[in-house]
Design a protein around this motif. Structure first.
Motif, PDB file in Angstrom:
ATOM      1  N   ALA A  63       1.212  -1.138   4.319  1.00 35.04           N
ATOM      2  CA  ALA A  63       0.725  -2.473   3.955  1.00 35.04           C
ATOM      3  C   ALA A  63       0.949  -3.431   5.120  1.00 35.04           C
ATOM      4  O   ALA A  63       2.044  -3.463   5.700  1.00 35.04           O
ATOM      5  CB  ALA A  63       1.456  -2.976   2.707  1.00 35.04           C
ATOM      6  N   TRP A 100      -4.020 -11.253  -5.702  1.00 37.25           N
ATOM      7  CA  TRP A 100      -2.642 -11.163  -6.165  1.00 37.25           C
ATOM      8  C   TRP A 100      -1.735 -12.100  -5.381  1.00 37.25           C
ATOM      9  O   TRP A 100      -1.952 -12.357  -4.201  1.00 37.25           O
ATOM     10  CB  TRP A 100      -2.137  -9.739  -6.042  1.00 37.25           C
ATOM     11  N   SER A 101      -0.719 -12.620  -6.039  1.00 38.40           N
ATOM     12  CA  SER A 101       0.286 -13.516  -5.449  1.00 38.40           C
ATOM     13  C   SER A 101      -0.357 -14.758  -4.840  1.00 38.40           C
ATOM     14  O   SER A 101       0.204 -15.376  -3.947  1.00 38.40           O
ATOM     15  CB  SER A 101       1.132 -12.781  -4.398  1.00 38.40           C
ATOM     16  N   GLU A 117      -3.329  -1.108   3.352  1.00 35.53           N
ATOM     17  CA  GLU A 117      -3.497  -2.354   2.605  1.00 35.53           C
ATOM     18  C   GLU A 117      -3.390  -3.521   3.567  1.00 35.53           C
ATOM     19  O   GLU A 117      -2.509  -3.548   4.425  1.00 35.53           O
ATOM     20  CB  GLU A 117      -2.402  -2.466   1.545  1.00 35.53           C
ATOM     21  N   MET A 119      -3.107  -7.768   3.276  1.00 30.91           N
ATOM     22  CA  MET A 119      -2.841  -8.802   2.285  1.00 30.91           C
ATOM     23  C   MET A 119      -2.441 -10.086   2.994  1.00 30.91           C
ATOM     24  O   MET A 119      -1.824 -10.051   4.053  1.00 30.91           O
ATOM     25  CB  MET A 119      -1.745  -8.353   1.315  1.00 30.91           C
ATOM     26  N   SER A 123       3.934  -9.115  -1.083  1.00 37.78           N
ATOM     27  CA  SER A 123       4.129  -8.678  -2.463  1.00 37.78           C
ATOM     28  C   SER A 123       5.225  -9.479  -3.119  1.00 37.78           C
ATOM     29  O   SER A 123       6.299  -9.667  -2.555  1.00 37.78           O
ATOM     30  CB  SER A 123       4.528  -7.192  -2.496  1.00 37.78           C
ATOM     31  N   GLY A 124       4.930  -9.976  -4.311  1.00 46.52           N
ATOM     32  CA  GLY A 124       5.918 -10.744  -5.058  1.00 46.52           C
ATOM     33  C   GLY A 124       6.126 -12.161  -4.571  1.00 46.52           C
ATOM     34  O   GLY A 124       6.955 -12.894  -5.109  1.00 46.52           O
TER      35      GLY A 124
END
Length: 127
Positions: A63, A100-101, A117, A119, A123-124
């Motif tokens: 990622a 997401w997020s 990935e 992004m 994440s989170g």
């Protein structure tokens, strides 16, 4: 010194093809040979040490946190290559981007079948 990730090994059927793919699609600097690896260095100085393996390649997930402009550029290069991309890691939502997020994300595969990935939010990350 704080604990930091320095490198990880990325197994590949063809290390040249996989390393070149990663560098080109992600817009990273030229490759460096450090036997037995081809090294792809990320902006945070973490190295992806691409190594040829004989037989089946154990695929992994990698990622990459990118800015908004880099996301557009990487996804543009994925599209230019005619690669399928998905909004989810299970590849159930082709041709879509997730939110997401509060950011954007997409998944695509490299020549060895690794699930990559990109992004724009970690994440989170709930900022």
């Amino acid at each position: 010194m704080a604990v930091q990730l320095d490198h990880t090994i990325v197994p590949a059927r063809d290390e040249e093809e996989t390393a070149r793919f990663l560098a080109e699609v992600l817009g990273l600097p030229a490759l460096v040979r450090s036997e037995p690896f081809l090294v792809v260095r990320l902006a945070n100085d973490v190295a992806l040490d691409v190594m040829r393996v004989d037989g089946p390649v154990p695929t992994g997930h990698y990622a990459f946190l990118v800015g908004e402009e880099e996301f557009d550029a990487v996804l543009g290069r994925v599209r230019e290559r005619g690669l399928t991309y998905w909004a989810d890691p299970f590849h159930r939502r082709p041709g879509r981007v997730n939110a997401w997020s509060g950011g954007r994300g997409a998944y695509f595969e490299d020549p060895s079948g690794h699930n990559l990935e990109i992004m724009t939010r970690a994440s989170g990350d709930s900022r």
